[in-house]
Write a protein that holds these residues in place. Structure first.
Motif, short mmCIF file in Angstrom:
data_model
loop_
_atom_site.label_atom_id
_atom_site.label_comp_id
_atom_site.label_asym_id
_atom_site.label_seq_id
_atom_site.Cartn_x
_atom_site.Cartn_y
_atom_site.Cartn_z
N PRO A 120 0.82 -1.22 0.00
CA PRO A 120 0.00 0.00 0.00
C PRO A 120 0.85 1.26 0.00
CG PRO A 120 0.23 -0.82 2.22
CD PRO A 120 1.04 -1.75 1.36
N ALA A 121 0.20 2.38 -0.30
CA ALA A 121 0.80 3.67 0.06
C ALA A 121 0.59 3.77 1.57
CB ALA A 121 0.10 4.80 -0.66
N LEU A 122 1.61 4.22 2.26
CA LEU A 122 1.60 4.07 3.72
C LEU A 122 1.73 5.41 4.43
CD1 LEU A 122 1.81 1.95 6.02
CD2 LEU A 122 4.29 2.01 5.71
N VAL A 123 0.81 5.65 5.38
CA VAL A 123 1.00 6.78 6.30
C VAL A 123 1.45 6.14 7.61
CG1 VAL A 123 -0.07 8.73 7.47
CG2 VAL A 123 -0.87 8.05 5.21
N ASN A 124 2.65 6.43 7.99
CA ASN A 124 3.25 5.75 9.13
C ASN A 124 3.31 6.65 10.35
OD1 ASN A 124 4.82 4.43 10.96
ND2 ASN A 124 6.58 4.12 9.61
N PRO A 127 2.84 3.21 16.42
CA PRO A 127 2.24 1.96 15.94
C PRO A 127 0.99 2.12 15.06
CG PRO A 127 1.58 2.36 18.20
CD PRO A 127 2.51 3.47 17.84
N VAL A 128 0.60 3.35 14.76
CA VAL A 128 -0.58 3.51 13.91
C VAL A 128 -0.14 3.51 12.46
CG1 VAL A 128 -2.50 5.04 13.30
CG2 VAL A 128 -1.74 4.87 15.68
N ALA A 129 -0.79 2.75 11.62
CA ALA A 129 -0.46 2.74 10.20
C ALA A 129 -1.74 2.86 9.41
CB ALA A 129 0.24 1.44 9.83
N ILE A 130 -1.69 3.69 8.38
CA ILE A 130 -2.84 3.78 7.47
C ILE A 130 -2.34 3.35 6.11
CG2 ILE A 130 -4.49 5.33 6.36
CD1 ILE A 130 -3.88 6.89 9.20
N ALA A 131 -2.92 2.28 5.60
CA ALA A 131 -2.47 1.71 4.33
C ALA A 131 -3.52 2.01 3.28
CB ALA A 131 -2.28 0.21 4.49
N ILE A 132 -3.09 2.53 2.13
CA ILE A 132 -4.04 2.88 1.08
C ILE A 132 -3.76 2.00 -0.13
CG2 ILE A 132 -4.85 4.74 -0.45
CD1 ILE A 132 -3.29 6.47 1.93
N GLY A 133 -4.77 1.30 -0.57
CA GLY A 133 -4.59 0.42 -1.71
C GLY A 133 -5.59 0.74 -2.79
N MET A 144 -1.78 10.59 -3.67
CA MET A 144 -2.49 11.83 -3.32
C MET A 144 -3.24 11.65 -2.00
SD MET A 144 -4.05 13.10 -6.93
CE MET A 144 -5.53 13.67 -6.12
N LEU A 145 -3.89 10.50 -1.88
CA LEU A 145 -4.63 10.24 -0.64
C LEU A 145 -3.67 10.18 0.54
CD1 LEU A 145 -7.16 7.56 -1.89
CD2 LEU A 145 -7.64 9.92 -1.27
N ARG A 146 -2.54 9.55 0.28
CA ARG A 146 -1.53 9.43 1.33
C ARG A 146 -1.13 10.81 1.84
NH1 ARG A 146 3.35 9.30 3.20
NH2 ARG A 146 3.97 10.86 1.67
N ALA A 147 -0.86 11.72 0.89
CA ALA A 147 -0.41 13.06 1.27
C ALA A 147 -1.51 13.79 2.05
CB ALA A 147 -0.04 13.84 0.01
N ARG A 151 -1.31 14.94 6.08
CA ARG A 151 -1.48 16.31 6.56
C ARG A 151 -2.53 16.38 7.67
NH1 ARG A 151 -1.06 17.80 1.13
NH2 ARG A 151 -3.32 17.92 0.92
N MET A 152 -3.52 15.49 7.57
CA MET A 152 -4.62 15.53 8.56
C MET A 152 -4.19 15.06 9.94
SD MET A 152 -7.81 13.86 6.57
CE MET A 152 -8.27 12.92 8.03
N LEU A 153 -3.21 14.17 9.97
CA LEU A 153 -2.90 13.51 11.24
C LEU A 153 -1.73 14.17 11.95
CD1 LEU A 153 -3.24 9.80 10.11
CD2 LEU A 153 -4.93 11.24 11.25
N SER A 154 -1.91 14.35 13.23
CA SER A 154 -0.85 14.98 14.02
C SER A 154 0.42 14.13 13.94
CB SER A 154 -1.32 15.09 15.46
OG SER A 154 -0.21 15.23 16.30
N PRO A 155 1.59 14.78 13.83
CA PRO A 155 2.83 14.00 13.82
C PRO A 155 3.01 13.22 15.12
CG PRO A 155 3.22 16.32 13.24
CD PRO A 155 1.80 16.22 13.67
#
Ligand code: SAH
Length: 481
Positions: A120-124, A127-133, A144-147, A151-155
């Motif tokens: 997936p495209a990965l937002v890391n 331990p939270v991971a958001i995988a976009i497929g 694009m979704l990854r970016a 931006r939405m999620l706090s570092p």
């Protein structure tokens, strides 16, 4: 007809890679891209490449990956995933075959037909991971979704999740459901989250510990809430908010399903009945239930039709809660009398005609003594009768006997405020006919008095149509004896 939701051909899962090997075959840019992606995990990387690019060599040196020069099938053994990323079609095919023979899932870069899985495209925010497929349909879309999500999620989201993990065992000691859920929603939305965001980790830890202590000692709370006469949009905003926060909704039979359904989806719902003729629980049992739920620390909405303080037996429930030391509050609702008056555009007080009103029930008629409200009716009050259908003849008889004119105007509504309401109008002499009407199965409200003459009867049926049809005692004659 609604279209069925499209099905996924690749189903997302998370593969455990801690202390496991992942093998990447290839030494060029594509292999490096996979190596970097996998480098975000704690997997042990094996790079199999006869010739590795300088960047790949740099990555290997810096990441501590193992570099193996010559490819053989045995190099794949023990891996949990294999990537065929050599850029050499023949070699990639061989790697795919070897991996499959060994029962290891394999991904061949740019050859979806050879892939057992996709990356997936990965937002890391470990331990939270958001995988976009996108099943390969739109790598650019995935990026694009990854970016956007990034931006939405706090570092600091990962640090907050890590802190949460360290509190998980302690939070297990809270009662399941209610207080545990509240603890976590405060944790992720309150002081601990704010402190993590500000980079103050030890302060966040302390705030979470405080929260845990107060959650452990939190006692329950009962809100006696008026649900209004039945229409969902006559619920108050406060009632709605409490319903959304409730652990348990204890409701009467008169509260329509649509109103109960406005509560939090996974709130427990307890119907405690109380419809004429089918009491599922006695009042004492309901009182005991509320006390018990309160003592368990639950947030309870005790939902009653109309207003809870009008013929709702709220007095007994409040006394039981007070005696038990359980906290409660009362949230008013639109009582059926007001809904009925609105349905008739009927002014309950009318300048020069009626300046007082009586909310009464037909069920307080004991013996031959005149109830005190009858005197008020005679002195001009508008009388609103709750639960009056089955005692309509008795009510009319007593009033007429006390001197109220049989011609006094009467308005009756079944299911006030609801789409299926039925309105009737007539005089006090017509009122006894209500008792015999088997077609009225919903709650019925009766309004009597001179002010009723000011109502709008355009959409109502005359009561007189039923005046002499089989009333149990011959209607007006019977009560005038
Ligand atoms: N607490 C409620 C009253 C409960 S007693 C309130 O404030 O409205 C139940 C009686 O209320 C019923 O017998 C009926 O007389 C009246 N009632 C409740 N909802 C009603 C409705 N939608 N239409 C007409 N009467 C209603």
């Amino acid at each position: 007809m609604p279209q069925p939701a499209p099905k996924l051909n690749a189903f997302p899962v998370f593969v455990r890679v801690e202390d496991e090997a992942v093998t990447i075959v290839g030494g060029g840019d594509e292999a490096l891209a996979k190596a970097r992606l996998l480098g975000q995990s704690s997997a042990t990387l094996r790079i199999v490449a006869e010739s590795a690019s300088p960047d790949m060599l740099g990555f290997i040196a810096q990441s501590g990956a193992t570099h193996i020069a010559a490819y053989e099938a045995s190099r794949l053994e023990g891996s949990v995933m294999v990537f065929a990323a050599s850029g050499d079609e023949a070699l990639d095919r061989r790697v795919v075959q070897d991996a499959r023979r060994l029962g290891i899932p394999v991904n061949a870069v740019d050859r979806p037909e050879l892939c057992d899985f996709f990356t997936p495209a990965l937002v890391n925010r470990a331990p939270v991971a958001i995988a976009i497929g996108t099943e390969g349909a739109g790598p650019v879309l995935a990026q694009m979704l990854r970016a956007r999500i990034d931006r939405m999620l706090s570092p600091s989201l990962g640090r907050l999740a890590a802190l949460a993990a360290s509190f998980r065992a302690a939070a297990e000691s809270l009662p399941r459901g209610n207080s545990r859920r509240r603890f976590w929603s405060e944790f992720f939305g309150g002081a601990p989250a704010r402190a993590v965001e500000a980079g103050k980790l030890s302060q966040a830890h302390d705030a979470a510990a405080d929260l845990l202590r107060s959650a452990a000692s939190a006692s329950g709370h009962i809100a006696l809430v008026g649900a209004g006469p039945g229409a969902e949009d006559l619920l108050t905003l406060r009632a709605h908010r409490l319903l959304m926060e409730a652990d348990v909704i204890v409701h009467d039979a008169l509260v329509p399903e649509a109103v109960v359904a406005m509560g939090r989806r996974d709130a427990e719902r307890l119907a405690v009945g109380k419809r004429k003729g089918c009491h599922t629980k006695s009042q004492a049992e309901i009182n005991a239930l509320l006390v018990e739920l309160g003592r368990e620390g639950k947030r309870v909405v005790r939902l009653k039709s109309g207003d809870p303080l009008v013929f709702g037996r709220a007095g007994e429930e409040m006394a039981a809660l007070r005696d038990a030391g359980v906290a409660y509050e009362v949230v008013p609702g639109v009582t059926a009398a007001f809904a009925a008056a609105a349905d008739f555009e009927l002014p309950l007080t009318l300048r020069g005609v009626s300046s007082s009103m009586v909310f009464t029930t037909g069920h307080d008629l004991k013996g031959n003594s005149l109830p005190d409200w009858a005197k008020l009716a005679i002195s001009g009050a508008t009388v609103v009768v709750y639960m009056g259908r089955s005692v309509a003849a008795e009510v009319a008889g007593r009033l007429i006997e006390a001197g109220l004119s049989p011609d006094t105007a009467v308005a009756v509504v079944e299911n006030a405020s609801l789409g299926n309401r039925r309105r009737f109008h007539g005089t006090l002499a017509d009122l006894p006919s209500l008792e015999a009407r088997a077609d009225l199965s919903g709650p019925v409200m009766t309004i009597i008095g001179d002010a009723v003459a000011g109502a709008n009867f355009e959409r109502s049926e005359p009561l007189a149509a039923h005046r002499h049809e089989g009333a149990p005692i011959a209607a007006t004659e019977g009560v005038q004896q």
